[in-house]
Design a protein around this motif. Structure first.
Motif, short mmCIF file in Angstrom:
data_model
loop_
_atom_site.label_atom_id
_atom_site.label_comp_id
_atom_site.label_asym_id
_atom_site.label_seq_id
_atom_site.Cartn_x
_atom_site.Cartn_y
_atom_site.Cartn_z
N MET A 79 26.49 17.67 20.03
CA MET A 79 27.46 17.25 19.00
C MET A 79 28.24 16.04 19.52
O MET A 79 28.57 15.95 20.69
CB MET A 79 28.38 18.42 18.69
CG MET A 79 29.29 18.15 17.52
SD MET A 79 30.12 19.62 16.92
CE MET A 79 28.84 20.48 16.04
N SER A 80 28.54 15.15 18.66
CA SER A 80 29.20 13.94 19.12
C SER A 80 30.67 14.23 19.42
O SER A 80 31.19 15.28 19.12
CB SER A 80 29.09 12.85 18.07
OG SER A 80 30.04 13.08 17.07
N ASP A 114 29.85 25.33 15.94
CA ASP A 114 28.46 25.69 16.17
C ASP A 114 28.18 27.10 15.68
O ASP A 114 27.17 27.38 15.07
CB ASP A 114 28.12 25.59 17.67
CG ASP A 114 27.92 24.14 18.07
OD1 ASP A 114 27.77 23.32 17.16
OD2 ASP A 114 27.94 23.84 19.28
N THR A 162 30.05 10.86 10.51
CA THR A 162 30.21 11.85 11.58
C THR A 162 31.38 12.78 11.28
O THR A 162 31.28 14.01 11.40
CB THR A 162 30.46 11.14 12.93
OG1 THR A 162 29.35 10.29 13.18
CG2 THR A 162 30.61 12.13 14.06
N LYS A 189 31.14 16.79 10.46
CA LYS A 189 31.85 17.70 11.35
C LYS A 189 32.76 18.63 10.56
O LYS A 189 32.76 19.84 10.77
CB LYS A 189 32.68 16.88 12.34
CG LYS A 189 32.57 17.39 13.73
CD LYS A 189 33.06 16.38 14.73
CE LYS A 189 34.52 16.08 14.56
NZ LYS A 189 35.08 15.37 15.73
N GLU A 227 22.76 20.84 12.76
CA GLU A 227 21.83 19.88 13.37
C GLU A 227 20.38 20.18 13.05
O GLU A 227 19.57 19.28 12.86
CB GLU A 227 22.01 19.88 14.89
CG GLU A 227 23.38 19.41 15.31
CD GLU A 227 23.65 19.63 16.80
OE1 GLU A 227 22.69 19.71 17.58
OE2 GLU A 227 24.83 19.73 17.16
N ASN A 228 20.07 21.49 13.00
CA ASN A 228 18.66 21.86 12.77
C ASN A 228 18.32 21.74 11.28
O ASN A 228 18.01 22.69 10.60
CB ASN A 228 18.38 23.28 13.26
CG ASN A 228 19.25 24.31 12.55
OD1 ASN A 228 20.39 24.02 12.20
ND2 ASN A 228 18.72 25.49 12.33
N SER A 287 23.12 10.04 13.26
CA SER A 287 24.02 11.19 13.18
C SER A 287 23.37 12.40 13.83
O SER A 287 22.17 12.39 14.09
CB SER A 287 24.36 11.50 11.72
OG SER A 287 23.23 12.06 11.09
N HIS A 288 24.15 13.45 14.07
CA HIS A 288 23.57 14.60 14.78
C HIS A 288 22.73 15.49 13.88
O HIS A 288 22.00 16.34 14.36
CB HIS A 288 24.68 15.40 15.48
CG HIS A 288 25.54 16.16 14.52
ND1 HIS A 288 26.69 15.63 13.99
CD2 HIS A 288 25.40 17.39 13.97
CE1 HIS A 288 27.22 16.51 13.15
NE2 HIS A 288 26.47 17.57 13.12
N ILE A 289 22.82 15.32 12.57
CA ILE A 289 22.01 16.19 11.70
C ILE A 289 20.61 15.60 11.55
O ILE A 289 20.34 14.47 11.94
CB ILE A 289 22.65 16.39 10.30
CG1 ILE A 289 22.79 15.06 9.55
CG2 ILE A 289 23.98 17.11 10.42
CD1 ILE A 289 23.08 15.23 8.07
N GLU A 296 17.76 16.93 12.86
CA GLU A 296 16.93 17.07 14.06
C GLU A 296 15.46 17.24 13.69
O GLU A 296 14.58 16.79 14.41
CB GLU A 296 17.37 18.30 14.85
CG GLU A 296 18.21 17.99 16.05
CD GLU A 296 18.68 19.26 16.75
OE1 GLU A 296 18.18 20.36 16.45
OE2 GLU A 296 19.58 19.12 17.59
#
Ligand SMILES: Nc1ncnc2c1ncn2[C@@H]1O[C@H](COP(=O)(O)OP(=O)(O)OP(=O)(O)O)[C@@H](O)[C@H]1O
Ligand SMILES: [Mg+2]
Length: 368
Positions: free
Chosen positions: A1-2, A19, A112, A116, A122-123, A149-151, A153
C-alpha cells in the motif's frame, strides 16, 4: 500500500485496518470499474457486505493544507476540497486528461487518496473508461495514473467511455457489446459520437466545442444579461444551476440571493438563462449528429448505418442526465432527419461509464 497521508476525514483507517476491511480479502479477484472524469470521478466495486455494487462519486479535485499541529502537508479531495478551499483547489483533469507531468502527479495523488478512503482492494481486476480523443500523451498519462495505483494487481484494462456508458442502457447489459448501435457521449469537455459494431468504433467523432462546460459559461453570461448586469455568477454556480434546475419536462423559475459588496443582499429570479443555454446545447448536439456524424457513417457503411438507426441511439455522459433530454433530442433528430429515430439512456448516465466498466471487469475477472 502506498504511503501518502490520510486525506479526507473519513480516511481515518490505519493501513492495517484498511487491509482487514478490504473487500475480497480472500483470494477472489474483485472487479472494479473506474471513470476518471474532468468534473467527477466514479468508481463502482462490489460492496463489502456482498449486496449490490457500491458507487463512489466525487469531484475530481485536490487541495492541500498544513496541519497546524504537526506542520505536515495534508490532502483533501472532492467536495470538501472544492467547498473549503475554492481559492486553491485544483481540478487536475479540467481539460479532460492529465496533460503534463504535474497534472498527472496530482491525478495520481487524488486517485490514491480516493482508493484509500474507500478501501478498494489490491487484488482487483480494473477496467477504466477512456475518452475517444486524439491525445496520445494525455491517454498515456491517464494510463500511468491507473497502472501506477495499488489496485488492479490482477488486471488493468481500458475501454472507450462511450461503450462502457452505453452498456447499462441495454436490457442485456454486456450482451450489447455484440450489437450495432450509435452512442452520443455528452461530457464536460467533449462531445463524442460514434457507431459501435461488436465493440469496434466506426467513424468516431469528437468535438470540444459542444460541451457541458460551454453550457455553464453561457448560463453565467445569460444570468448577467437577465439581471441587467447586477449578478455575476462563477462557473461552479452556473454548473450547479444547470444540474439542479435544468429540466426539459418542466423547468421552474428559481430565485437565489447574492451578498452585495457594500453590505445587504440582492435576491433575483432566473427564468430563461438556464434553459436557453441547454436549448442551444441540444440544437448543437442534434446538428452535429444529423449533419456531420450520420452522413459520414452512411457514406462509409451504408448497411451499418441502417442497422444502427433501427436501434435506439444511446445517450451517455453527465449531460445526458438532464431530465427530458432523451425525448428532446429524439424529437429534434426525427425532425431533422425526416425519419423516426429513437434515443435511450441508462438510469444514471453520469454513473453509467463506471457501471459499464465494472460489468466488463466482472466478466474479465471470471476468465482469470
Ligand atoms: N444531474 C445532472 N444534470 C445535468 N448535468 C449534469 C448532471 N450530472 C452531471 N452533469 C454535467 O455533465 C457534465 C459531466 O459529464 P461527464 O461526467 O460525462 O464528463 P467527463 O467525462 O468528465 O468529461 P469529458 O469526457 O467531456 O472530458 C458536466 O457538465 C456536468 O455538469
Ligand atoms: Mg467523458
Amino acid at each position: 500500500m502506498s504511503d501518502t497521508e490520510d486525506g479526507a476525514g473519513d480516511a481515518a483507517d490505519t493501513d492495517d485496518q484498511a487491509d482487514a476491511d478490504a473487500t475480497g480479502s480472500d483470494d477472489t479477484v474483485v472487479p472494479v470499474g473506474v471513470k476518471l472524469g474532468s468534473t467527477r470521478t466514479v468508481i463502482v466495486y462490489p460492496s463489502p457486505d456482498g449486496e449490490g455494487p457500491e458507487t463512489v462519486r466525487t469531484l475530481t479535485c485536490l487541495a492541500t493544507y498544513e496541519d497546524v499541529l504537526t506542520g505536515e502537508e495534508r490532502i483533501l479531495y472532492g467536495e470538501e476540497a472544492a467547498t473549503e478551499y475554492p481559492d486553491t483547489v485544483e481540478f487536475m483533469l479540467r481539460s479532460g486528461l492529465p496533460e503534463d507531468e504535474e497534472s498527472a502527479g496530482s491525478a495520481a495523488t487524488f486517485f490514491t487518496e480516493l482508493l484509500k478512503s474507500n478501501d478498494i482492494p489490491e487484488n482487483s481486476a480494473v477496467v477504466y473508461a477512456i475518452p475517444t480523443i486524439d491525445n496520445d500523451a494525455g491517454l498515456a498519462n491517464l494510463e500511468a495514473v491507473v497502472e501506477g495505483s495499488h489496485i488492479g494487481e490482477e488486471l488493468v484494462r481500458s475501454y472507450p467511455e462511450s461503450l462502457c456508458g452505453a452498456l447499462p442502457a441495454f436490457e442485456n447489459g454486456l450482451g450489447a457489446i455484440d450489437d450495432i448501435f450509435v452512442t452520443v457521449n455528452m461530457g464536460s469537455t467533449n462531445l463524442e459520437v460514434c457507431a459501435y459494431r461488436r465493440g469496434e468504433q466506426l467513424v468516431p467523432l469528437s468535438t470540444g466545442s459542444i460541451t457541458g462546460n460551454e453550457v455553464d459559461r453561457r448560463i453565467a453570461n445569460y444570468v448577467e444579461e437577465e439581471t441587467q448586469g447586477r449578478v455575476n455568477i462563477d462557473l461552479t454556480t452556473a454548473r450547479e444551476y444547470k444540474e439542479e434546475h435544468a429540466d426539459f419536462e418542466g423547468f421552474d423559475p428559481f430565485t437565489d440571493v447574492i451578498q452585495q459588496p457594500g453590505g445587504g443582499s440582492h435576491e433575483f429570479t432566473i427564468e430563461h438563462s438556464v434553459m436557453d443555454a441547454c436549448d442551444e446545447y441540444v440544437d448543437e448536439v442534434v446538428d452535429e449528429v444529423a449533419n456531420s456524424f450520420l452522413p459520414d457513417l452512411a457514406n462509409s457503411y451504408m448497411k451499418v448505418y441502417q442497422l444502427a438507426l433501427d436501434q435506439p441511439i444511446v445517450l451517455t455522459g453527465g449531460m445526458a442526465s438532464l431530465p427530458g433530454i432523451t425525448e428532446e433530442i429524439e424529437r429534434r433528430l426525427t425532425d431533422e432527419l425526416q425519419r423516426d429515430v429513437e434515443t435511450t439512456r441508462a438510469d444514471r448516465p453520469d454513473l453509467a461509464a463506471a457501471e459499464g466498466a465494472h460489468e466488463i471487469a466482472a466478466h474479465l475477472s471470471k476468465e482469470l
